[in-house]
Design an enzyme around this catalytic site. Structure first.
Site, PDB file in Angstrom:
ATOM      1  CG  HIS A  13      69.195 -64.837  94.429  1.00 34.91           C
ATOM      2  ND1 HIS A  13      68.644 -64.919  93.168  1.00 34.91           N
ATOM      3  CD2 HIS A  13      69.137 -66.094  94.936  1.00 34.91           C
ATOM      4  CE1 HIS A  13      68.264 -66.156  92.929  1.00 34.91           C
ATOM      5  NE2 HIS A  13      68.550 -66.891  93.989  1.00 34.91           N
ATOM      6  CE  LYS A  34      63.812 -51.753  88.086  1.00 30.66           C
ATOM      7  NZ  LYS A  34      64.412 -53.010  87.640  1.00 30.66           N
ATOM      8  NE  ARG A  35      59.258 -55.466  97.410  1.00 33.32           N
ATOM      9  CZ  ARG A  35      58.827 -56.250  98.390  1.00 33.32           C
ATOM     10  NH1 ARG A  35      58.130 -57.331  98.108  1.00 33.32           N
ATOM     11  NH2 ARG A  35      59.056 -55.943  99.653  1.00 33.32           N
ATOM     12  CE  LYS A  66      64.917 -53.752  93.510  1.00 36.48           C
ATOM     13  NZ  LYS A  66      65.388 -54.756  92.533  1.00 36.48           N
ATOM     14  CB  THR A  90      64.276 -61.112  86.190  1.00 38.32           C
ATOM     15  OG1 THR A  90      63.577 -60.718  87.361  1.00 38.32           O
ATOM     16  CG2 THR A  90      65.361 -62.109  86.552  1.00 38.32           C
ATOM     17  CE  LYS A 145      60.405 -61.452  84.616  1.00 38.20           C
ATOM     18  NZ  LYS A 145      60.091 -61.168  86.030  1.00 38.20           N
TER      19      LYS A 145
HETATM   20  O1  73E Z   1      68.757 -58.559  91.357  1.00 32.41           O
HETATM   21  C1  73E Z   1      67.692 -59.353  91.851  1.00 32.41           C
HETATM   22  C2  73E Z   1      67.684 -60.681  91.102  1.00 32.41           C
HETATM   23  O2  73E Z   1      67.380 -60.483  89.741  1.00 32.41           O
HETATM   24  C3  73E Z   1      67.865 -59.595  93.345  1.00 32.41           C
HETATM   25  O3  73E Z   1      67.789 -58.360  94.043  1.00 32.41           O
HETATM   26  C4  73E Z   1      66.780 -60.535  93.854  1.00 32.41           C
HETATM   27  O4  73E Z   1      66.900 -61.773  93.118  1.00 32.41           O
HETATM   28  C5  73E Z   1      66.673 -61.624  91.718  1.00 32.41           C
HETATM   29  C6  73E Z   1      66.749 -63.006  91.081  1.00 32.41           C
HETATM   30  O5  73E Z   1      68.069 -63.484  91.074  1.00 32.41           O
HETATM   31  C7  73E Z   1      66.906 -60.803  95.313  1.00 32.41           C
HETATM   32  N1  73E Z   1      65.880 -60.963  96.187  1.00 32.41           N
HETATM   33  C8  73E Z   1      66.402 -61.190  97.386  1.00 32.41           C
HETATM   34  N2  73E Z   1      67.707 -61.163  97.288  1.00 32.41           N
HETATM   35  N3  73E Z   1      68.029 -60.909  95.996  1.00 32.41           N
HETATM   36  C9  73E Z   1      65.658 -61.430  98.616  1.00 32.41           C
HETATM   37  C10 73E Z   1      66.286 -61.337  99.860  1.00 32.41           C
HETATM   38  C11 73E Z   1      65.567 -61.548 101.022  1.00 32.41           C
HETATM   39  C12 73E Z   1      64.234 -61.875 100.956  1.00 32.41           C
HETATM   40  C13 73E Z   1      63.603 -61.986  99.725  1.00 32.41           C
HETATM   41  C14 73E Z   1      64.317 -61.767  98.563  1.00 32.41           C
END
Ligand code: 73E
Length: 804
Positions: free
Chosen positions: A352, A544-545, A550, A652, A656
């Site tokens: 991810h 978003k976070r 970002k 995501t 939405k």
């Molecule tokens: O771009 C997003 C993505 O849409 C990405 O940053 C996020 O996953 C979403 C779903 O695919 C994500 N979260 C984490 N890594 N990528 C993450 C890493 C460590 C702890 C918790 C979450």
């Protein structure tokens, strides 16, 4: 007697509700609290889903199908009551029953607590995928951790984020079934002799399950969440006998800490021992359950890879590769080659991220101490793997070093992403661009070695959660146009809306829906922040976070630019906007928290000044979560997707928002690229560097200060940041001038110009509405149902098993 669509007579629901109130809550209608009624209502709905689940389980038992097991450290499920009412078709009966009893359904919904067992997109994706799996009738179980405390609750004090614990099960969770008689032992520490591990500490994993119904189908799947319990042996009787009560319970506390709290981090590595314990705990419990379930219907190991496929959601559950090897070798007595074939045929891995700092690694010394047998197995996996590499690239020690599961410098560490790729049959990224960049950069040497192992599966979102539940007005309007509700299971059918974009009566209705949604949002914003938003102003949202990549900071810089322009009287071309933020920052992420403080400080400036607030008002809505998303997204006109290109894996909220008719202003990053391809370049506001240009600019030696010097409006903006609140946030400005890791200054001018275009486009409201409709009509691809079908076709090879 009226019979509703689920075949349940309406007054039967009321009878069941009252029975649950008596038998489950032990109370009467007269003395019941709101909480009693809520719990009885939830149990009544749950009972109906259980009836369906029993049938699904029977079908699965008879057909012995191939199952998908989804392993994830996070799930952001959202409120269960509205979803389960809708999916079970009970909402009318429930409403009638509550009305007869003189109760307000909305008040009861407020008592439904959303399980916040995740941080952001990754956790919400897991929930959307489970929803889509059930909707597509695919046999599946989700495994996760039942954290006592979910993602922290966010408030602001003097503009700064304050975190409070989220004790989400304080009043009990009516949606789950705990199974304390099904505890699984999980070992930690200890020693290995002759390949046999004797752990020093045993913690018990206790499962609870919740029901995951599909929409428009009878299928009900499960999510199984594990909590840590101390084994009875860990209560130290001798200390207790000596009156040392505190010490006597120490070991209990230590064990149960494993599932105490979700790590509130997103996209950054944190590498603490307790986190590794959580990961091992999850995978051990999940694998034991998966093997047990396999054995219900199969004998021997020959059919395992045919009946079981396990999806690893990022690296958090990747220790499963070593744990399944351990089970097969040490407990089942298989030889290495056979065990490895099974492991390699079972797992698939979703990555991810692209951020190198988010790729998990664990110190070898820690893994050796906590999981000594797993460390041995990882060494062996690496040994066999490096032999394969040596054959592919004879004498190329650089390759060996690059690919090895063990990183040598500056400290020996286990690279979990490498273990995942080596141990999996398939690896996927979460958007086209992300999968391409994974192959070309982050995982390049692996993609060169095993190109066939790499896939793309673009993320998707649940149309039920983010249209039907979140936006009933728009759902109703679309259904009236398309003639039925079935598009919620077949989102490509949204394309049938395209002609409606040219129908002016339909455009008026669409605009009315947006306005009503903005009014709801304004009411909420007023209640929680005191800020009065104008329901006619453009709702410009960034949800978003908080993370530097970002670039919420860039969003704030545009507002500061507007402040200066308004003060100078340059108001031609400006349109009234409600700038809305939502999002949490990891508690220890100071740079992100400073940007939050800046956003709140700027909000105070604009909201407190009549001249400014005629054009901009700003609301930072606290504690953004799934319920917050359900309120904000339907109201949005503009979706801010402004990360530095090459940094956001997918995103995501972009999907939405587009589905709900917001237009995107965005960079060519993550899934924005695919959104733009589908909705059309004319219906998307593109700006900024692309991923290649961003890398090139950095390589050429990026000097943010020269951008500052060359653009007076940018200078004015940064000087404002340096001096706002008596210079309290000067570090934000200093960091921009001296480092600007995410090229904010380089993209500033393009962003401002693009926002000017947005304002211009908003002035022709009819043309805007047309674009809004086209955004929704062309976003059917971003359904999680399609995502699940893609996984099914490319990776899982799982046929649907609808109920007989
Ligand atoms: O771009 C997003 C993505 O849409 C990405 O940053 C996020 O996953 C979403 C779903 O695919 C994500 N979260 C984490 N890594 N990528 C993450 C890493 C460590 C702890 C918790 C979450």
């Amino acid at each position: 007697m009226t019979v509703a669509n689920d075949g349940v007579p309406a007054d039967e629901f009321e009878t069941d509700l009252l029975r649950n109130l008596a038998h489950q809550r032990g109370t009467t209608r007269q003395s019941a609290s709101a909480q009693d009624i809520y719990q009885a209502l939830a149990l009544t709905v749950r009972d109906r889903l259980v009836d369906r689940y029993v049938k699904t389980a029977a079908t699965y038992y008879e057909t012995n199908p191939r199952f998908v097991y989804y392993l994830s450290a996070e799930y952001m499920l959202g409120k269960q009551l509205p979803q389960n009412l809708l999916y079970s078709g009970l909402q009318n009966q429930a409403r009638d029953a509550l009305e007869k009893l003189g109760l307000d359904p909305a008040e009861l919904e407020d008592l439904d607590v959303e399980p916040g067992l995740g941080n952001g997109g990754l956790g919400r994706l897991a929930a959307c995928i489970l929803d889509a799996l059930a909707t597509e009738d695919i046999p599946a179980v989700g495994y996760g951790i039942r954290y006592d405390l979910g993602i922290f609750k966010q408030t602001f004090e003097d503009g700064a984020q304050v975190e409070r614990p989220d004790d989400w099960t304080f009043y009990g969770n009516p949606w789950e079934f705990a199974a304390p008689d099904d505890q699984q032992p999980v070992g930690f520490y200890g020693k290995v002799e002759d390949g046999k591990w004797t752990p020093d500490e045993i913690v018990l994993g206790e499962p609870s399950h919740m029901l995951v119904p599909g929409y428009g189908t009878q299928t009900v799947n499960l999510i199984r969440l594990w909590r840590a319990r101390a084994s009875r042996a860990s209560f130290d009787l001798s200390r207790f006998g000596e009156g040392r009560y505190g010490e006597a319970v120490d070991a209990i506390v230590r064990s149960e800490n494993i599932s105490k709290v979700l790590y509130p981090d997103d996209s950054t590595e944190l590498g603490r021992e307790l986190r590794l314990k959580q990961q091992h705990f999850l995978v051990t419990c999940a694998l034991r359950d998966i093997v047990r379930r396999y054995r219900l219907r199969n004998t021997g190991w020959d059919a395992f890879t045919e009946k079981v496929t396990i999806q690893l959601n990022d690296t958090h559950p990747v220790m499963a590769v070593a744990e399944l090897m351990r089970v097969l070798l040490d407990e089942e007595g298989l030889d290495w080659d056979r065990a490895w074939l099974i492991v390699r045929g079972t797992f698939a891995y979703t990555c991810h991220t692209l951020l190198p700092e988010a790729l998990e690694t664990w110190p070898v010394a820690l893994v050796e101490r906590l999981l000594p047998r797993h460390m041995e197995i990882i060494y062996l996996i690496n040994f066999h793997f490096l032999q394969e590499v040596e054959q592919a690239y004879p004498g190329d020690t650089g390759r060996l070093r690059e690919l090895s599961i063990i990183q040598e410098e500056p400290e020996r560490r286990v690279r979990m992403a490498h273990l995942a790729v080596v141990g999996a049959k398939a690896v996927n990224g979460v958007a086209e661009l992300h999968s391409k960049l994974l192959r070309e950069t982050t995982l390049r040497p692996f993609a060169e070695l095993w190109p066939e192992r790499f896939h793309n599966v673009t993320n998707g979102v649940s149309p039920r959660r983010f249209m039907l539940i979140a936006n009933p007005r728009l759902t109703g309007l679309i259904s009236s146009r398309l003639g039925d509700h079935d598009w919620l299971r077949d989102l490509d059918r949204l394309s049938e809306l395209e002609p409606a974009a040219d129908d002016s009566a339909f455009r008026d209705q669409w605009r009315e829906v947006k306005r009503a949604n903005r009014r709801d949002l304004a009411r909420y914003a007023r209640a929680v922040t005191g800020v009065a938003l104008d329901p006619d102003a453009m709702a410009d949202v960034m949800i978003k976070r908080f993370h530097e990549y970002k670039r919420q900071l860039l969003r704030v810089m545009h507002v500061i630019t507007l402040i200066h322009r308004i003060r100078r009287g340059e108001t031609a071309g400006l349109v009234p906007r409600s700038v809305i933020f939502g999002g949490k920052a990891a508690p220890g992420y100071y740079a992100a928290k400073r940007i939050m403080r800046l956003a709140n400080a700027v909000a105070d400036v604009v909201n407190g000044d009549q001249q400014l607030s005629a054009y901009v008002r700003m609301a930072f809505l606290p504690n953004y979560n799934v319920s917050g998303a359900e309120l904000i997204i339907p109201a949005a006109d503009l979706s801010e997707q402004i990360s530095l290109a090459g940094k956001e894996a997918s995103g995501t909220s972009n999907m939405k928002l587009a589905l709900n008719g917001a237009l995107t202003i965005g960079t060519l990053d993550g899934a924005n690229v695919e959104i733009r391809d589908r909705v059309g370049a004319d219906n998307f506001f593109l700006f900024g560097l692309d991923a290649g240009q961003a890398v090139a600019l950095k390589q050429a030696g990026y000097r943010p200060r020269s951008w500052y010097e060359a653009d007076w409006e940018l200078r004015e903006t940064i000087d404002f940041i340096a001096t706002i609140d008596g210079g309290a946030l000067r570090e934000v400005a200093d960091d921009l001038l001296n480092r600007d890791e995410y090229l904010t200054l380089a993209d500033y001018r393009a962003y401002i110009e693009c926002q000017d275009e947005v304002a211009h486009a908003w002035e022709d409201r009819d043309a805007w509405t047309r674009m809004s409709i086209l955004n929704a009509a062309r976003s059917g691809f971003f359904s999680a149902d399609r995502t699940v079908r893609d996984y099914g076709r490319e990776i899982w090879h799982t046929p649907a098993v609808p109920e007989a």
